[in-house]
Write an enzyme that holds these catalytic residues in place. Structure first.
Site, PDB file in Angstrom:
ATOM      1  N   TYR A 156      -0.980  30.324   7.643  1.00 23.12           N
ATOM      2  CA  TYR A 156      -0.798  31.773   7.785  1.00 23.12           C
ATOM      3  C   TYR A 156       0.447  32.066   8.617  1.00 23.12           C
ATOM      4  CZ  TYR A 156      -2.055  36.667   8.658  1.00 23.12           C
ATOM      5  OH  TYR A 156      -2.055  38.034   8.727  1.00 23.12           O
ATOM      6  N   THR A 191     -10.549  44.815   8.776  1.00 30.07           N
ATOM      7  CA  THR A 191     -10.530  44.695   7.314  1.00 30.07           C
ATOM      8  C   THR A 191     -11.366  43.473   6.926  1.00 30.07           C
ATOM      9  OG1 THR A 191      -8.623  43.205   7.159  1.00 30.07           O
ATOM     10  CG2 THR A 191      -8.149  45.571   7.343  1.00 30.07           C
TER      11      THR A 191
END
Length: 273
Positions: A156, A191
């Site tokens: 990431y 989220t």
């Protein structure tokens, strides 16, 4: 120079949930025309139908996997076919991970690069001529992990560093063309990104290790993205991590390393020892 949103054509990737969905709603409220991209076709079609409820076509849905170059090319072509132009590109689609590098399968890292980095490159490449022609905006939704390495997030961090460098270079190349290139550096946003994060074997984590109720809402971030475009910003952070990390890293990088190690170590079931 203030930038206008009303009447502009905005392409949003990852529009089926989280930040992308919130951006779709906020940009619609500001009068923009929307091109909604995601793999979840039913969700974005339902959103487009909701926006077009009065009969005027102000949104279209295009099923898109940003890791596939031909999908990104098709997305941009459909946008131009529908609205004749593209003014703003929101590169939001992304996936995270949570695993030690020693344990993670390499395909997981490739998947993150394909979605987070190459998805941004593909969409930007095909939208680029239209953005240039309209003196528009290119936005990349990055992360604090894109400005300082994050433990258990190797792929990431690598993908977000790559996005940062890519967009910084594009900004310099277009500095005489009145194009805005803005990198958004959110902190933790409430989220499904942590639930969908990939673990060592490539499967979804399934449950967030954090208290989502204490995080910034995607709607608030979407409003800040709109404000950043209007104010022609080049980069902004939404958390104290995003503010202090670049400054402290210049003088005491080892301190930032320790802070992030301890921060991630405190997560429930942390991969860190």
């Amino acid at each position: 120079m203030k930038r206008n949103i009303d009447g502009k054509v905005v392409v949003i990737t990852g529009a089926s949930s989280g930040i992308g969905l919130a951006c779709a709603r906020v940009f619609h409220q500001k009068g923009a025309k929307l091109v909604l991209a995601a793999r979840s076709e039913e969700v974005i079609k339902a959103l487009a139908d909701e926006i077009n409820g009065d009969g005027e076509i102000r949104a279209i849905a295009v099923k898109t996997d940003v890791a596939v170059e031909s999908d990104c090319k098709n997305l941009i072509e459909k946008a131009v076919d529908a609205f004749g132009q593209i003014d703003i590109l929101i590169n939001n689609a992304g996936v995270s991970m949570r695993a030690n590098f020693a344990d993670v399968e390499l395909d997981v890292l490739r998947r993150l690069m394909d979605i987070n980095f190459w998805g941004t490159v593909y969409c930007t490449k095909y939208a680029f001529p239209y953005i240039i022609a309209n003196k528009g905006s290119i936005v990349g939704v990055s992360s604090v992990a894109g400005i300082h390495g994050m433990p258990c997030r190797t792929g990431y961090s690598a993908s977000k560093y790559a996005v940062q460098g890519f967009l910084d270079a594009i900004r310099i190349e277009t500095r005489k063309k009145d194009v805005q290139v803005m990198v958004v550096v959110p902190g933790f946003i409430s989220t499904n990104v942590r639930r969908a994060a990939l673990v060592a074997d490539g499967s979804a984590q399934g449950e967030s290790p954090r208290n989502e109720n204490k995080m910034m809402s995607p709607e608030e971030l979407a409003r800040r993205i709109v404000k950043g475009i209007r104010n022609n910003k080049r980069q902004f952070a939404t958390s104290y991590e995003g503010w202090f990390t670049p400054i402290v890293s210049l003088f005491l990088p080892q301190v930032v390393d320790k802070i992030y190690y301890n921060h991630m170590k405190r997560e429930p079931n942390s991969p860190l020892e």
